[in-house]
Design a protein around this motif. Sequence first.
Motif, mmCIF file in Angstrom:
data_model
loop_
_atom_site.group_PDB
_atom_site.id
_atom_site.type_symbol
_atom_site.label_atom_id
_atom_site.label_comp_id
_atom_site.label_asym_id
_atom_site.label_seq_id
_atom_site.Cartn_x
_atom_site.Cartn_y
_atom_site.Cartn_z
ATOM 1 N N ARG A 74 0.827 -1.195 0.000
ATOM 2 C CA ARG A 74 0.000 0.000 0.000
ATOM 3 C C ARG A 74 0.866 1.252 0.000
ATOM 4 N NH1 ARG A 74 -4.339 0.505 4.713
ATOM 5 N NH2 ARG A 74 -2.537 1.260 5.877
ATOM 6 N N LEU A 75 0.341 2.294 -0.617
ATOM 7 C CA LEU A 75 1.028 3.579 -0.600
ATOM 8 C C LEU A 75 1.126 4.128 0.817
ATOM 9 C CD1 LEU A 75 -0.612 5.352 -3.669
ATOM 10 C CD2 LEU A 75 1.749 4.577 -3.507
ATOM 11 N N THR A 76 2.223 4.757 1.115
ATOM 12 C CA THR A 76 2.381 5.472 2.377
ATOM 13 C C THR A 76 1.681 6.825 2.259
ATOM 14 O OG1 THR A 76 4.424 6.521 1.620
ATOM 15 C CG2 THR A 76 4.625 4.376 2.736
ATOM 16 N N GLY A 77 1.660 7.571 3.360
ATOM 17 C CA GLY A 77 1.101 8.914 3.316
ATOM 18 C C GLY A 77 1.807 9.780 2.294
ATOM 19 N N GLU A 78 3.127 9.652 2.225
ATOM 20 C CA GLU A 78 3.901 10.417 1.243
ATOM 21 C C GLU A 78 3.515 10.014 -0.174
ATOM 22 O OE1 GLU A 78 8.582 11.592 0.371
ATOM 23 O OE2 GLU A 78 8.111 9.682 1.354
ATOM 24 N N GLY A 79 3.313 8.706 -0.386
ATOM 25 C CA GLY A 79 2.914 8.235 -1.699
ATOM 26 C C GLY A 79 1.532 8.728 -2.095
ATOM 27 N N LEU A 80 0.596 8.686 -1.151
ATOM 28 C CA LEU A 80 -0.749 9.184 -1.436
ATOM 29 C C LEU A 80 -0.715 10.671 -1.783
ATOM 30 C CD1 LEU A 80 -2.722 7.328 1.371
ATOM 31 C CD2 LEU A 80 -2.992 6.972 -1.083
ATOM 32 N N ASN A 81 0.105 11.438 -1.062
ATOM 33 C CA ASN A 81 0.220 12.868 -1.360
ATOM 34 C C ASN A 81 0.744 13.087 -2.768
ATOM 35 O OD1 ASN A 81 -0.708 13.690 1.148
ATOM 36 N ND2 ASN A 81 1.326 13.795 2.045
ATOM 37 N N PHE A 82 1.692 12.254 -3.186
ATOM 38 C CA PHE A 82 2.266 12.389 -4.526
ATOM 39 C C PHE A 82 1.203 12.144 -5.595
ATOM 40 C CE2 PHE A 82 4.098 10.486 -8.323
ATOM 41 C CZ PHE A 82 5.033 11.440 -8.699
ATOM 42 N N TYR A 83 0.443 11.071 -5.443
ATOM 43 C CA TYR A 83 -0.513 10.709 -6.485
ATOM 44 C C TYR A 83 -1.797 11.541 -6.433
ATOM 45 C CZ TYR A 83 2.540 6.954 -7.884
ATOM 46 O OH TYR A 83 3.623 6.246 -8.355
ATOM 47 N N TYR A 84 -2.137 12.102 -5.287
ATOM 48 C CA TYR A 84 -3.303 12.985 -5.205
ATOM 49 C C TYR A 84 -2.978 14.398 -5.681
ATOM 50 C CZ TYR A 84 -6.710 10.014 -2.811
ATOM 51 O OH TYR A 84 -7.635 9.045 -2.518
ATOM 52 N N ARG A 85 -1.720 14.779 -5.594
ATOM 53 C CA ARG A 85 -1.335 16.141 -5.980
ATOM 54 C C ARG A 85 -1.739 16.405 -7.437
ATOM 55 N NH1 ARG A 85 3.149 19.905 -4.358
ATOM 56 N NH2 ARG A 85 3.649 21.187 -6.174
ATOM 57 N N ASP A 86 -2.367 17.516 -7.665
ATOM 58 C CA ASP A 86 -2.796 17.957 -8.994
ATOM 59 C C ASP A 86 -3.876 17.078 -9.599
ATOM 60 O OD1 ASP A 86 -1.220 20.318 -9.456
ATOM 61 O OD2 ASP A 86 0.537 19.024 -9.616
ATOM 62 N N PHE A 87 -4.561 16.283 -8.784
ATOM 63 C CA PHE A 87 -5.664 15.475 -9.305
ATOM 64 C C PHE A 87 -6.997 16.175 -9.040
ATOM 65 C CE2 PHE A 87 -8.707 12.180 -9.934
ATOM 66 C CZ PHE A 87 -8.133 11.336 -10.884
ATOM 67 N N TYR A 88 -7.297 16.445 -7.780
ATOM 68 C CA TYR A 88 -8.533 17.147 -7.440
ATOM 69 C C TYR A 88 -8.297 18.642 -7.230
ATOM 70 C CZ TYR A 88 -10.182 12.399 -6.635
ATOM 71 O OH TYR A 88 -10.502 11.075 -6.789
ATOM 72 N N ASP A 89 -7.048 19.007 -6.998
ATOM 73 C CA ASP A 89 -6.661 20.399 -6.804
ATOM 74 C C ASP A 89 -5.614 20.757 -7.863
ATOM 75 O OD1 ASP A 89 -8.241 21.054 -4.519
ATOM 76 O OD2 ASP A 89 -6.877 19.881 -3.287
ATOM 77 N N GLY A 90 -5.139 22.000 -7.798
ATOM 78 C CA GLY A 90 -4.055 22.390 -8.689
ATOM 79 C C GLY A 90 -4.419 22.206 -10.149
ATOM 80 N N ARG A 91 -3.559 21.542 -10.900
ATOM 81 C CA ARG A 91 -3.753 21.371 -12.334
ATOM 82 C C ARG A 91 -5.028 20.607 -12.676
ATOM 83 N NH1 ARG A 91 0.626 21.877 -15.820
ATOM 84 N NH2 ARG A 91 2.441 22.830 -14.853
#
Length: 359
Positions: A75-92
């Motif tokens: 499973r993704l760690t918290g850091e991994g989840l942050n990486f893959y969520y970044r720019d998905f629902y927010d940002g780009r």
Amino acid sequence: MTSTAENSVDDRAWYAAQLAGGTARFFGPRRHDCPWCGSTRLTVEVRSKELYQRKPGRFTLEKCKTCNFVFQNPRLTGEGLNFYYRDFYDGRGAAQADEMSSYGAPANHARAQLVQRHAGPDGPRSWLDVGTGWGYFAKHAAEILPHTVFDGLDQGSGVDRALERGWLAHAYRENAFPELADELRGRYDVISMHHYLEHTLDPRAELAAAARALEPGGLLEIEMPDAECVLRHVFRSWWVPYFQPQHLNFPPVGNLLQALVEHGFRPLEVQQAEAHQPVEVLMALVFAMTKIGPDPDHPWRATEASDLQRKVNQVAWTKVFPKLINPALKVDILVNKALISRLSHGNAYRIVAVREGGK
């Protein structure tokens, strides 16, 4: 003010730094037992890439042969989840996420109507939608339940936008739901979790939080992917409910019903085939387009896009994709009529349960 070009440079530098050592560091150790029942009888269900934004990485879903729970492993760690969520629902990705959320009126109406059957014609007084995203559930549900006050909880900026648009009376953003549950005790007649639990690290902790937040008689509505749907065999890693790497947990409906009882709830109604949303073919088309014509400006790309890649992207999304949308939707509807309506499992299930007395 920082220019768009400067933002692009900053984003590219951030992603380059994150990916410098590869993606392995985004994962925890692989489990050798089922996080739901503890069995060690595990088998690989599917392996997948990130198919929507085409961020790098490979993901594995495993299935417990004892209880049929499907989960991301490792499973993704918290850091991994942050990486893959970044720019998905927010940002780009914010504008696109907002637009896609706006198409959910039929499902949102059905969710509101299910609760209405158990709460009375006028519906509940107050409703908290956990994992509300951009707040379209509240917007659409208010068309069915005009006397209900809707609040929303989410960690993305969409919940603030829903508040600004007047769809929510109150927005919670800073805390995870379990952290707020005691504070919310007795405030809501209904709590909903629509396609939320599969994103969480511990679904049982979320159910426990709902039990703390609701008074006896309060209703909990849950909807999540049904990994027992036959279409998973057809689409494999391109079956949209798997949606790696964001979806971490897939408890079968029987597992979740048992967990609800253990946490003080009594299930009132279960919808399976009725909760199916005919989108498999359409989303497979989207995934094909992201492979043929990935966004040339994604800052996680390893190299700058060539002129040819930019041209392919333009043709794929402006010429090819628009001509294929309606045929894909028609096939999805035909599959729904010919297959799903005759089976017990669709691509999602929906449960409404009542909080019973006790602590």
